[in-house]
Scaffold this active site. Structure first.
Site, PDB file in Angstrom:
ATOM      1  N   PHE A   8       0.823  -1.209   0.000  1.00 10.65           N
ATOM      2  CA  PHE A   8       0.000   0.000   0.000  1.00 10.65           C
ATOM      3  C   PHE A   8       0.860   1.263   0.000  1.00 10.65           C
ATOM      4  O   PHE A   8       1.832   1.363   0.746  1.00 10.65           O
ATOM      5  CB  PHE A   8      -0.898   0.034   1.248  1.00 10.65           C
ATOM      6  CG  PHE A   8      -1.765  -1.171   1.420  1.00 10.65           C
ATOM      7  CD1 PHE A   8      -2.986  -1.274   0.780  1.00 10.65           C
ATOM      8  CD2 PHE A   8      -1.341  -2.220   2.230  1.00 10.65           C
ATOM      9  CE1 PHE A   8      -3.782  -2.401   0.938  1.00 10.65           C
ATOM     10  CE2 PHE A   8      -2.131  -3.349   2.395  1.00 10.65           C
ATOM     11  CZ  PHE A   8      -3.350  -3.447   1.748  1.00 10.65           C
ATOM     12  N   ASP A   9       0.459   2.224  -0.813  1.00 15.33           N
ATOM     13  CA  ASP A   9       0.944   3.588  -0.654  1.00 15.33           C
ATOM     14  C   ASP A   9       0.319   4.152   0.622  1.00 15.33           C
ATOM     15  O   ASP A   9      -0.638   3.582   1.163  1.00 15.33           O
ATOM     16  CB  ASP A   9       0.532   4.406  -1.879  1.00 15.33           C
ATOM     17  CG  ASP A   9       0.831   5.874  -1.719  1.00 15.33           C
ATOM     18  OD1 ASP A   9       1.990   6.208  -1.446  1.00 15.33           O
ATOM     19  OD2 ASP A   9      -0.107   6.687  -1.854  1.00 15.33           O
ATOM     20  N   LEU A  10       0.836   5.272   1.110  1.00 17.93           N
ATOM     21  CA  LEU A  10       0.327   5.846   2.354  1.00 17.93           C
ATOM     22  C   LEU A  10      -0.545   7.076   2.115  1.00 17.93           C
ATOM     23  O   LEU A  10      -1.767   7.006   2.222  1.00 17.93           O
ATOM     24  CB  LEU A  10       1.502   6.179   3.284  1.00 17.93           C
ATOM     25  CG  LEU A  10       1.149   6.725   4.671  1.00 17.93           C
ATOM     26  CD1 LEU A  10       0.269   5.753   5.452  1.00 17.93           C
ATOM     27  CD2 LEU A  10       2.423   7.049   5.448  1.00 17.93           C
TER      28      LEU A  10
END
Length: 216
Positions: A8-10
């Protein structure tokens, strides 16, 4: 069968922090003659801060000075302007309970990443965290994604990267993983489509259904 890895990106994917990033930019560039517009700044979100700033600074010393101003504002206002997107916390708890290996792949620095995750209750939700400091090359290149896979002991063909920016989709595609584009971030479907995501997501609670497709 080994569970697929979930990456996941943040910012803009798990946490609603775009307003913070825009305010940091506006503070850093206040009273400067040359400054990015909000759309110009948002377009670069997902790449390292110094990379974004370099286009608007005269030299590396100017960049470092601007990094300091940006981070001073961020340090004061992070908690006020950061919250998890709907369904993120409970869905990640589901992933952990089901035994899916999980990782963060972000262009944010290590300190602010930890602080952001702790603030929204996700500090212990990931098996691996790859931040800006840990690779020489950054998104949209595949290096951070490949490092996360290595730390999880996962193969690209058995992994998913969820992100909200074209930079995320390009990095995931270059690394050979499936990608899911989050439509609740600042990028439009048209902007994301050029990076050819595998799946589209209109809400984070759609993750379990996509994971089932990945397991087929």
């Amino acid at each position: 069968m080994t569970r697929p890895a979930l990456l996941f990106d943040l910012d803009g994917t798990l946490i609603d922090s775009i307003g913070l990033l825009v305010e940091c930019m506006q503070f850093a560039f206040a009273e400067r003659e040359r400054a990015p517009t909000v759309p110009e700044w948002v377009a670069g979100i997902g790449t390292p801060l110094r990379t974004q700033l370099a286009d608007w600074c005269v030299d590396e010393y100017d960049v470092e000075a601007m990094v300091g101003r940006y981070r001073d504002y961020q340090d004061l206002h992070l908690e006020r302007l950061t919250a998890p997107f709907p369904h993120v916390v409970e869905t990640l708890r589901w992933a952990k309970a089901e035994g899916y290996p999980t990782a963060i792949v972000t262009s944010k620095g290590k300190g602010m990443t930890k602080r952001s995750l702790d603030h929204v209750g996700l500090g212990d939700s990931f098996d691996a965290i790859v931040t800006f400091e840990e690779t020489t090359r950054h998104k949209p290149l595949p290096d951070p994604v490949l490092l996360a896979l290595d730390r999880l002991g996962a193969l690209p063909a058995h992994a998913l990267f969820v992100g909200d920016s074209p930079h995320d989709m390009h990095a995931g595609g270059a690394a050979g993983v499936k990608t899911a584009a989050a439509l609740w971030g600042p990028f439009s479907r048209e902007e994301l489509a050029v990076a050819h995501p595998t799946w589209w997501m209109t809400g984070f609670d759609e993750l379990p259904a996509i994971v089932r497709l990945l397991e087929l």
